[in-house]
Scaffold this active site. Structure first.
Site, PDB file in Angstrom:
ATOM      1  N   GLN A 223       0.949  -1.259  -0.060  1.00 43.49           N
ATOM      2  CA  GLN A 223       0.144  -0.146  -0.056  1.00 43.49           C
ATOM      3  C   GLN A 223       0.784   1.274  -0.048  1.00 43.49           C
ATOM      4  OE1 GLN A 223      -3.263   0.772  -0.145  1.00 43.49           O
ATOM      5  NE2 GLN A 223      -3.747  -1.541  -0.316  1.00 43.49           N
ATOM      6  N   ASP A 224       1.811   1.299  -0.935  1.00 44.88           N
ATOM      7  CA  ASP A 224       2.506   2.614  -1.124  1.00 44.88           C
ATOM      8  C   ASP A 224       3.454   2.770  -0.042  1.00 44.88           C
ATOM      9  OD1 ASP A 224       1.925   3.418  -3.700  1.00 44.88           O
ATOM     10  OD2 ASP A 224       0.235   4.693  -3.050  1.00 44.88           O
ATOM     11  N   ALA A 225       3.773   1.838   0.751  1.00 44.74           N
ATOM     12  CA  ALA A 225       4.856   2.189   1.715  1.00 44.74           C
ATOM     13  C   ALA A 225       6.328   1.996   1.100  1.00 44.74           C
ATOM     14  CB  ALA A 225       4.463   0.956   2.954  1.00 44.74           C
TER      15      ALA A 225
ATOM     16  N   ARG B  51      -1.514   2.473 -11.752  1.00 45.42           N
ATOM     17  CA  ARG B  51      -1.507   3.989 -11.977  1.00 45.42           C
ATOM     18  C   ARG B  51      -1.223   4.672 -13.270  1.00 45.42           C
ATOM     19  NH1 ARG B  51       0.625   3.936  -6.376  1.00 45.42           N
ATOM     20  NH2 ARG B  51      -1.442   3.655  -5.102  1.00 45.42           N
TER      21      ARG B  51
END
Lengths: 347, 607
Positions: B222-224, B406
């Protein structure tokens, strides 16, 4: 065993069903799309749907933005398209405005000339002569029909009166029932039965027409149902319409929540919206009303009339900091242990 | 509508007249501008449907150059381009000779601009000087915007503005209220023409990091973002945070004024000797002093708020109030610089700049130039990081799941280009639309292959913990990363018990006031819905504004305890028959406010 399991899911004493119902309708409401995608030909194309419709129902709007009536026909004629078509002609509301293409007034001769649109006349299954005789019958004017043109002698040369007659004629109804709106034929895919959809909600007039099955007529106009069938029926319409609207957007809300909202709205024998002018504005507690909109109005009223707040509701108890009479707050100790022993001694 | 409706002409917003042939009028003005008869700063906009013309020659309009098209042909001919190349003429020549003109936002609405010369049709009026100039400043300084999704590109434009870097060369002399200074800023390996022309390479705001597109035991979900501890210790993302505290000696009506000094122990609100221990004799802290939360930076005494108090009991000594500036909660650092000067109002003004070192830690935010942001979740010892055949350990591990959905292909292309550039030891140009994407990929691939790397940027990698070789090959490259100024150390806050508001006795709100988190109406409803009545009472009363109030049994009014006579007193009927009731203080305030409106609320209480 199964019965025990089932009982677990039943509403228990003191459960805050109202709050849960409000949350259950409110949360999916935030996800609803304002303008949803419609499929061509489906009736949702002509009716308001989604959040605006929910708001309309819950606020108890007197007239729905898009009233729809489902008219089922008597068993004997339901399978015949021709009979259904005949019913359409009987019911479908045709106004002069919708068929007239052009209006000319001749003030010098006191005459009004109407030019009808062929397309509209054919669609409404009427004739120019029929229209002309209808005008003569309703208004008592001399009329002359020629092709698609009708000439009406108003019998006066006063421009004001001629203009007034023009407006009256244009607003008159040529055929069908006032308030029935446009009527279309649909066929039930399973039973192959024909039924009608009207874009009006005057079920009081429609129900008396011979050939209409008075036991199956239904509309989305809550107040029309209330006037004709009473609150119980209106309650069902509210709950059904809520369920239908949510279903269209594939939002699953348990029927019991919607039924509870409908119940609350109709509990006093009439239909009340949930807002400031409805349920919330009629709460028993001064503090609860003051906590929700129009604070000053309710406090002043309470001061002038010396109202008493019995502190039975949730909001007012939260406000003063008392235990809320919901869930675990509903039960109280009936008798203390020490007192119990005292009773034993007396005997 | 009248066929030849008169067209109004507005000059800088003022109606100056009417023209009958607006098209001719507008084209005359434009011709005059192009031939130099009138100033090149004049712009004309013709609103055909609304029948008016706006002529603007005033300041403050953003304008952009376009090449003029005449008779379906660009006026910037091959001949002129040759002359430009040979430096016989410059850009101003083009402007003066009606080859290029500047349009403002309004006149642009009348122009039909072709992207490139080959797109020109008879309808076009202008052609872009360069297709990359359709972008604004931030986007044109970032590489490969044409390969990214527009949503991500919009995010990028915001992130660039939030990045830490060398924000000003004279940061040492400035007293910005907040300043962020990156320790080792680098020029991006992949940059653009606009980037170089704008001279940003002299004050860059990021670093070139070796990035591997790999998961790491779930730590970069999650975008860490997972960072290499060795890299962090060598200066990746390391920065300084400057914060300035200000105070001045104010003057008050009546001749009183503040005084900057160490407050005397008699001052109202005196905090205790050791809080002032770091101040020098003038009441101002010394430079290079370590400071922690609660330390006084500027000692100041002010006259009391109300007049009578200033006399004091004896009338000899002037009574004062401690009004010192204190380092805010949760902040630490070193006093970097102290400035004493005079304000415009001729009062003594003190500015103190606190500096603190910000080494990247878990919770700090990083972003690449493609809208790919992430929060640090783990700083791994180098020996536990994955490594390649040749022993390269990435600085940062980006989760591969953050790319496909994305659609930031530009990120991958930048990594490839950065890697190629690093290997060859040169800068790579990533200007928008300058080359075909596939051609670029092939070119970088070739450069990598020449140096013995995989042409798609993939590497054989080994798990640092187990030493096992990964089955898949991992895409690794060099991307330019910005450290954004959202850092946990400036944001985190805790509270269990603490300050309350004076009016309501409820907990305060906000980090600056040591506040609590609001248990709002919707949260209240969840507890009601669950039926947790006692938990609700605990949250809303016991943990908030509980008070005990004496309620008169006779009149239902609130009474008080008279400490002298030691009895309960009801101010209305003087009785002493009371019940002690527990209630919300906010409710007591409500009752008081209703009473102030001459309405008598009464409480009927049961025993």
């Amino acid at each position: 065993m199964a019965k025990e399991e089932k009982n677990k899911f039943r509403v228990q004493y003191g459960e805050a069903v109202g709050t849960v119902a409000a949350q259950s309708l409110g949360e999916p409401g935030t996800q609803m799309i304002l303008r949803s995608f419609h499929y061509a030909g489906v009736e949702s194309t002509i009716s308001t749907s989604g959040l605006p419709r929910i708001v309309e129902l819950v606020d108890a709007k007197k007239k729905p933005t898009t009233p729809i009536t489902y008219i089922y026909l008597d068993k004997g004629i339901a399978k015949s398209f021709d009979k259904a078509d005949e019913m359409v002609r009987k019911i479908s509301e045709v106004t002069m405005n919708s068929v007239v293409r052009r209006v000319d007034e001749n003030f010098a001769k006191g005459k009004i000339r109407l030019i009808l649109s062929s397309q509209e006349v054919e669609a409404a299954r009427i004739t120019t002569k029929g229209v002309a005789s209808k005008i003569s019958k309703d208004f008592g004017f001399e009329t002359k029909a020629d092709g698609r043109t009708i000439e009406i002698s108003v019998g006066t040369r006063d421009p004001k009166k001629v203009r007034a007659e023009r407006v009256r004629i244009m607003n008159s109804i040529i055929s069908g029932i006032e308030g029935a709106g446009k009527v279309m034929i649909r066929q039930d895919e399973q039973t192959k039965e024909f039924y009608l959809i009207a874009s009006g909600s005057d079920i009081e007039s429609i129900i008396d027409i011979p050939g209409v099955d008075s036991t199956r007529i239904i509309t989305n106009d809550v107040f029309a149902v209330y006037r004709l069938f009473g609150v119980e029926a209106a309650r069902n319409v509210i709950a059904d319409e809520l369920a239908k609207t949510l279903n269209e957007q594939k939002i699953g809300v348990n029927r019991r929540h919607l039924a509870l909202i409908a119940d609350a709205m109709t509990a006093r024998g009439n239909i009340k919206g949930v807002g400031r002018h409805g349920l919330s504005g009629e709460k028993g507690s001064v503090l609860a009303r003051a906590a929700y909109e129009e604070t000053v109005k309710h406090l002043v009223h309470a001061a002038v009339y010396g109202e008493i707040d019995h502190m039975n509701g949730v909001t007012e108890n939260v406000l003063v900091g008392k235990q809320v009479p919901v869930g675990t707050g509903t039960v109280k100790l009936a008798i203390k242990k020490e007192d119990l022993s005292k009773i034993g001694k007396k005997k | 509508m009248v066929k030849n409706e008169a067209t109004h002409v507005y000059l800088n917003g003022r109606d100056i007249g009417i023209v009958e042939d607006p098209a001719k009028f507008v084209s005359e003005i434009r011709n005059a501008r192009r031939t130099g008869v009138i100033s090149g700063e004049v712009n004309v906009a013709h609103y055909g449907k609304q029948h008016y013309i706006n002529i603007n020659s005033d300041r403050g309009r953003v304008r952009k150059p376009y090449v003029i098209i005449e008779n379906g042909k660009s006026k910037l001919t091959q001949e002129i381009i040759e002359k430009l190349k040979n430096k016989e003429i410059n850009f101003n020549y083009l402007f003066r000779n009606g080859i290029v003109e500047y349009l403002d936002a309004e006149e642009e609405e009348n122009a039909l601009v072709a992207f490139e010369e080959k797109d020109i049709t008879p309808k076009h009026t202008h052609v872009e000087v360069d297709i990359a100039s359709i972008f604004g400043f931030t986007v044109s300084t970032s590489p490969y915007p044409e390969h990214n999704s527009i949503a991500r590109q919009a995010m990028l434009a915001n992130f660039i503005k939030q990045s830490q870097g060398l924000y000003a060369i004279n940061f040492n002399q400035r007293f910005d209220s907040r300043g962020y200074l990156l320790f080792y800023p680098q020029v991006p390996i992949v940059n653009t023409v606009s980037y170089r022309k704008a001279n940003i390479q002299k004050h860059p705001s990021g670093q070139n990091l070796v990035v591997a597109l790999s998961t790491y035991y779930g730590y970069n979900m999650q975008d860490a973002v997972v960072l290499n501890r060795a890299s962090v210790e060598r200066g990746v993302g390391r920065s300084l945070f400057y914060k300035t505290y200000t105070d001045e000696e104010r003057r008050y009506p009546g001749g009183q004024r503040d005084r900057l000094k160490i407050p005397p122990a008699t001052a109202e609100g005196y905090m205790g000797e050791h809080f002032y221990s770091k101040l020098s004799d003038d009441g101002i802290i010394e430079p290079e002093m370590d400071v922690e939360e609660g330390d006084v930076l500027i000692g100041k005494v002010s006259p009391p708020r109300f007049l009578e108090e200033s006399m004091g009991p004896s009338g000899i000594e002037e009574k004062v109030r401690d009004d010192s500036t204190v380092l805010k909660t949760g902040e630490t650092g070193v006093v970097d610089s102290v400035m004493v000067t005079e304000s415009p109002g001729a009062t003594k003004l003190v500015k103190i700049r606190i500096r603190s070192l910000r080494v990247p830690e878990n919770g700090d935010k990083f972003a690449s130039r493609h809208g790919q942001k992430g929060v640090t979740s783990l700083i791994v010892p180098p020996e536990d990081m994955p490594f390649t055949d040749s022993g390269i350990i990435p600085d940062l591990l980006l989760n591969p799941h953050s790319v496909p959905s994305r659609m930031t292909f530009g990120h991958l292309l930048e990594e490839l280009a950065g890697k190629a550039g690093s290997v060859k030891g040169r800068m790579i140009d990533g200007t928008a639309f300058a080359e075909d994407g596939l051609d670029r990929m092939d070119a970088y691939g070739k450069m990598l292959e020449e140096s013995g790397f995989d042409k798609y940027g993939e590497e054989e990698m080994y798990d640092g913990i187990t030493g096992m070789k990964f089955k898949a090959r991992i895409f690794t490259g060099v991307a330019y990363y910005n450290r954004l100024y959202h850092m946990v150390s400036n944001k985190m806050q805790v509270r269990s018990r603490g300050k309350v508001q004076i009016l309501t006795h409820q907990p305060t709100e906000g980090k600056a006031r040591q506040g609590a988190l609001r248990f709002g109406e919707m949260e209240r409803d969840t507890l009601i819905g669950y039926g947790a009545s006692l938990l609700l009472k605990e949250r809303l009363l016991d943990q908030s504004d509980k008070t005990n109030v004496l309620v008169c049994k006779q009149c239902g009014n609130i009474g008080y305890y008279d400490h002298v006579k030691r009895v309960n007193v009801c101010p209305i009927d003087k009785s002493s028959d009371f019940v002690e009731v527990e209630m919300s203080y906010a409710f007591k305030v409500l009752l008081d406010e209703i009473k102030s409106l001459h309405i008598m609320p009464r409480m009927k209480v049961n025993e």
